[in-house]
Design a protein around this motif. Structure first.
Motif, PDB file in Angstrom:
ATOM      1  N   GLY A 132       0.822  -1.214   0.000  1.00  0.00           N
ATOM      2  CA  GLY A 132       0.000   0.000   0.000  1.00  0.00           C
ATOM      3  C   GLY A 132       0.847   1.251   0.000  1.00  0.00           C
ATOM      4  N   TRP A 147      -3.984   7.087   2.899  1.00  0.00           N
ATOM      5  CA  TRP A 147      -3.321   5.802   3.130  1.00  0.00           C
ATOM      6  C   TRP A 147      -4.151   4.659   2.543  1.00  0.00           C
ATOM      7  CZ3 TRP A 147      -5.411   9.002   6.779  1.00  0.00           C
ATOM      8  CH2 TRP A 147      -6.576   8.571   7.415  1.00  0.00           C
ATOM      9  N   GLU A 148      -3.451   3.624   2.128  1.00  0.00           N
ATOM     10  CA  GLU A 148      -4.020   2.348   1.692  1.00  0.00           C
ATOM     11  C   GLU A 148      -3.068   1.270   2.182  1.00  0.00           C
ATOM     12  OE1 GLU A 148      -4.561   2.330  -2.498  1.00  0.00           O
ATOM     13  OE2 GLU A 148      -5.958   4.016  -2.523  1.00  0.00           O
ATOM     14  N   GLU A 233      -7.934  -3.375   2.966  1.00  0.00           N
ATOM     15  CA  GLU A 233      -8.880  -2.263   2.792  1.00  0.00           C
ATOM     16  C   GLU A 233      -8.807  -1.259   3.941  1.00  0.00           C
ATOM     17  OE1 GLU A 233     -12.836  -3.311   1.626  1.00  0.00           O
ATOM     18  OE2 GLU A 233     -12.146  -4.815   0.182  1.00  0.00           O
ATOM     19  N   GLU A 235      -8.098   1.980   4.422  1.00  0.00           N
ATOM     20  CA  GLU A 235      -7.992   3.132   3.531  1.00  0.00           C
ATOM     21  C   GLU A 235      -8.569   4.375   4.183  1.00  0.00           C
ATOM     22  OE1 GLU A 235      -9.947   2.091  -0.079  1.00  0.00           O
ATOM     23  OE2 GLU A 235      -8.806   0.228  -0.354  1.00  0.00           O
ATOM     24  N   ASP A 236      -8.104   5.536   3.720  1.00  0.00           N
ATOM     25  CA  ASP A 236      -8.616   6.798   4.274  1.00  0.00           C
ATOM     26  C   ASP A 236     -10.094   7.000   3.973  1.00  0.00           C
ATOM     27  OD1 ASP A 236      -8.641   8.263   1.516  1.00  0.00           O
ATOM     28  OD2 ASP A 236      -6.602   7.531   1.724  1.00  0.00           O
ATOM     29  N   ASN A 238     -12.322   4.603   4.177  1.00  0.00           N
ATOM     30  CA  ASN A 238     -13.102   3.643   4.949  1.00  0.00           C
ATOM     31  C   ASN A 238     -12.971   3.891   6.442  1.00  0.00           C
ATOM     32  OD1 ASN A 238     -13.720   2.382   2.522  1.00  0.00           O
ATOM     33  ND2 ASN A 238     -12.145   0.806   2.747  1.00  0.00           N
ATOM     34  N   TRP A 243     -12.735  -2.185   7.652  1.00  0.00           N
ATOM     35  CA  TRP A 243     -11.497  -2.872   7.335  1.00  0.00           C
ATOM     36  C   TRP A 243     -11.726  -4.381   7.355  1.00  0.00           C
ATOM     37  CZ3 TRP A 243      -8.002   0.187  11.283  1.00  0.00           C
ATOM     38  CH2 TRP A 243      -7.956   1.536  10.899  1.00  0.00           C
TER      39      TRP A 243
END
Length: 287
Positions: A132, A147-148, A233, A235-236, A238, A243
């Motif tokens: 990521g 982020w990822e 998952e 991520e910013d 979510n 997650w």
């Protein structure tokens, strides 16, 4: 025949007439003065470009650039540097990206590796396959972190919180964790056999050596449980409840596997808290 004499005009009436003539003359003079005398003035009066008057020379002199001395120049540069966002050259109007991916991978490992799941002796031994990105964008003078993240964590241990290893728990088993290495050894053995046949060496001696290698065993605890935690998952876009979380068990007795999996799943919030700590620290990199 009688005639009637018209009354004489009053002095006030005569004065009004004179004043009227005078006003008309003054208006004519004003209009004549307003009319542009030159082609440039005519152009200025007819163009919107010349809507405002030019600055007087004396006034313009106040805004004339002045060369700074070294001390003043350093003070100005210091103030700009303190108030600047992003690189020194960037006033905030230009988009700029700051990459923290490598930092993210190192920090995630620090936060997770060695963690012991509650009410057990199950420990995260290794964090691997971290993929990521983690970065911060400077857009229109504002920092926007993004982020990822996805990763795997290898865990192992025992169900009991204060497990004490005993001698009777140790058993000899094949090294199943090195299956690939065993396959390579088998291939090497086959090659060696063919070579030794060609060289005419004693086959019985080679067979004895192979039997000795096969007898080599390693000791391990029969109660040891091993498994993997996978998360993705992150991520910013979510929330943390979106997650993905997946727990699997690869080694252990059937009943112990089930119990270990339950204990890891029960401590999900603690792992999520550690990842949120990572995200909080990322945001604090640029304010």
């Amino acid at each position: 025949m009688t005639t009637t004499a018209s009354p004489p005009e009053s002095a006030d009436a005569n004065a009004n007439v004179k004043n009227g003539q005078t006003d008309a003359a003054d208006n004519n003079d004003t209009e004549e003065k307003k009319e542009p005398n030159t082609e440039l003035e005519k152009k200025k009066s007819s163009s919107s470009y010349y809507l405002y008057k030019s600055t007087d020379k004396e006034e313009a002199e106040k805004f004339k650039p002045k060369k700074l001395d070294d001390t003043t120049a350093e003070q100005v540069a210091s103030k700009i540097q303190q108030s600047a966002k992003g690189s020194l050259w960037n006033t905030g109007a230009t988009m700029e990206q700051f990459d923290f991916t490598e930092w993210m991978k190192e920090r995630l490992t620090q936060l997770l590796q060695g963690y012991t799941f509650r009410n057990s002796s199950l420990v995260i031994k290794e964090v691997l396959n971290i993929e990521g990105r983690a970065d911060i964008l400077l857009i229109r003078g504002k920092y926007r972190p993004g982020w990822e993240i996805q990763f795997e964590a290898k865990w192992e241990g025992f169900i009991e919180p204060n497990y004490q290893q005993k001698e009777e728990d140790m058993v000899e088993v094949d090294d199943k964790d090195d299956k690939d290495k065993d396959k390579d050894k088998d291939k090497d053995k086959d090659k060696n056999k063919e070579k030794e046949k060609e060289k005419g060496k004693d086959k019985s001696k080679n067979d004895d050596d192979e039997q000795k290698e096969e007898k080599k065993k390693k000791k391990t605890n029969k109660n040891l449980i091993k498994g993997t935690l996978k998360m993705s998952e992150i991520e910013d876009a979510n929330d943390d409840d979106e997650w993905k979380w997946e727990v699997s068990v690869s080694k252990g007795k059937a009943k112990a596997k089930k119990s270990a999996k339950q204990k890891v799943n029960a401590d999900k919030d603690a792992i999520i808290d550690r990842i949120n700590t990572l995200i909080k620290e990322l945001k604090a990199k640029k304010k």
